[in-house]
Design an enzyme around this catalytic site. Structure first.
Site, mmCIF file in Angstrom:
data_model
loop_
_atom_site.group_PDB
_atom_site.id
_atom_site.type_symbol
_atom_site.label_atom_id
_atom_site.label_comp_id
_atom_site.label_asym_id
_atom_site.label_seq_id
_atom_site.Cartn_x
_atom_site.Cartn_y
_atom_site.Cartn_z
ATOM 1 N N LYS A 98 0.786 11.118 7.038
ATOM 2 C CA LYS A 98 1.922 11.212 5.770
ATOM 3 C C LYS A 98 1.676 12.293 4.726
ATOM 4 C CE LYS A 98 4.280 7.691 3.728
ATOM 5 N NZ LYS A 98 4.705 6.138 4.031
ATOM 6 N N LYS B 260 -0.100 11.599 2.070
ATOM 7 C CA LYS B 260 -0.420 10.260 1.382
ATOM 8 C C LYS B 260 -1.716 9.747 1.154
ATOM 9 C CE LYS B 260 3.838 8.848 0.018
ATOM 10 N NZ LYS B 260 4.525 8.088 -0.816
HETATM 11 N N1 C2G Z 1 11.780 4.464 -3.789
HETATM 12 C C1 C2G Z 1 12.842 4.223 -4.449
HETATM 13 N N2 C2G Z 1 13.073 3.901 -5.759
HETATM 14 C C2 C2G Z 1 11.573 5.028 -6.153
HETATM 15 C C3 C2G Z 1 10.658 4.925 -5.519
HETATM 16 C C4 C2G Z 1 10.412 4.443 -4.544
HETATM 17 O O1 C2G Z 1 13.639 3.141 -4.225
HETATM 18 N N3 C2G Z 1 11.756 5.594 -8.207
HETATM 19 C C5 C2G Z 1 11.562 3.683 -2.524
HETATM 20 C C6 C2G Z 1 11.690 4.892 -0.939
HETATM 21 O O2 C2G Z 1 12.176 5.557 -1.112
HETATM 22 C C7 C2G Z 1 10.836 4.213 -0.589
HETATM 23 C C8 C2G Z 1 10.599 2.595 -0.909
HETATM 24 O O3 C2G Z 1 10.870 3.157 -1.736
HETATM 25 O O4 C2G Z 1 12.305 3.159 0.712
HETATM 26 C C9 C2G Z 1 8.724 2.954 -0.923
HETATM 27 O O5 C2G Z 1 8.907 4.215 -0.915
HETATM 28 P P1 C2G Z 1 6.851 5.108 -0.747
HETATM 29 O O6 C2G Z 1 5.858 3.776 -0.679
HETATM 30 O O7 C2G Z 1 6.723 6.025 -0.863
HETATM 31 O O8 C2G Z 1 7.554 4.947 1.165
HETATM 32 P P2 C2G Z 1 7.432 6.580 1.905
HETATM 33 O O9 C2G Z 1 6.324 6.974 1.883
HETATM 34 O O10 C2G Z 1 8.675 7.499 1.272
HETATM 35 O O11 C2G Z 1 7.382 6.048 3.200
HETATM 36 O O12 C2G Z 1 8.231 5.469 7.535
HETATM 37 C C10 C2G Z 1 9.177 5.318 6.732
HETATM 38 C C11 C2G Z 1 7.959 5.886 5.705
HETATM 39 O O13 C2G Z 1 6.965 5.305 5.776
HETATM 40 C C12 C2G Z 1 8.187 6.012 4.037
#
Ligand code: C2G
Length: 129
Positions: free
Chosen positions: A44, A46
């Site tokens: 990803k 990350k």
């Molecule tokens: N999120 C949110 N508000 C934020 C930060 C994150 O609503 N300020 C939500 C993201 O939209 C996601 C969840 O929290 O639904 C987890 O965020 P991340 O850990 O950043 O996940 P991400 O990298 O978006 O991975 O296959 C899908 C991916 O694995 C999603």
């Protein structure tokens, strides 16, 4: 029992994650989180501060979360939805449209992100201390 599924890295768990998990659980009865493995995070683009096992324990300690599974690749969602009998796929609206192909298998809901908080912001704030 209405089953909800979401995915993410959930590193440095913060209020944005909790808001997402709380609203996702409110849509049904049982919330499953597909937690990105350290290896999938690399795919990803990350990197997480907390390793997968710690992020998993933290998520499993959150009362909205009923089950945590490993997210190892982009392609596992359809199989997970079918295998786990998922009714609703939920994710933050930063992904809006990206998972519409799942509508063939379950309901798809994009929830508004929580403003002004992110793992990246936390990391940056720590470097300034
Ligand atoms: N999120 C949110 N508000 C934020 C930060 C994150 O609503 N300020 C939500 C993201 O939209 C996601 C969840 O929290 O639904 C987890 O965020 P991340 O850990 O950043 O996940 P991400 O990298 O978006 O991975 O296959 C899908 C991916 O694995 C999603």
């Amino acid at each position: 029992m209405k089953k909800i599924l979401t995915y993410g890295t959930f590193d440095l768990t913060h209020i944005g994650h909790i808001n997402l998990l709380r609203r996702a659980k409110a849509l049904g009865d049982y919330l499953i989180v597909g937690l990105s493995t350290d290896e999938f995070n690399q795919i990803k683009g990350k990197s997480s501060i907390f390793p997968y096992e710690h992020r998993k324990i933290i998520l499993e300690s959150i009362r909205f979360v009923d089950q945590v599974i490993a997210e190892r690749c982009w392609e596992q969602k359809i199989n997970d939805i079918n295998e786990l009998n998922v009714d609703i796929f939920v994710i933050g609206d930063d992904w809006r449209g990206k998972f519409d192909f799942l509508k063939e298998f379950c309901e798809v809901i994009y929830l508004p992100r929580t403003e002004d908080i992110s793992t990246t912001q936390i990391k940056e704030a720590i470097t300034l201390i």
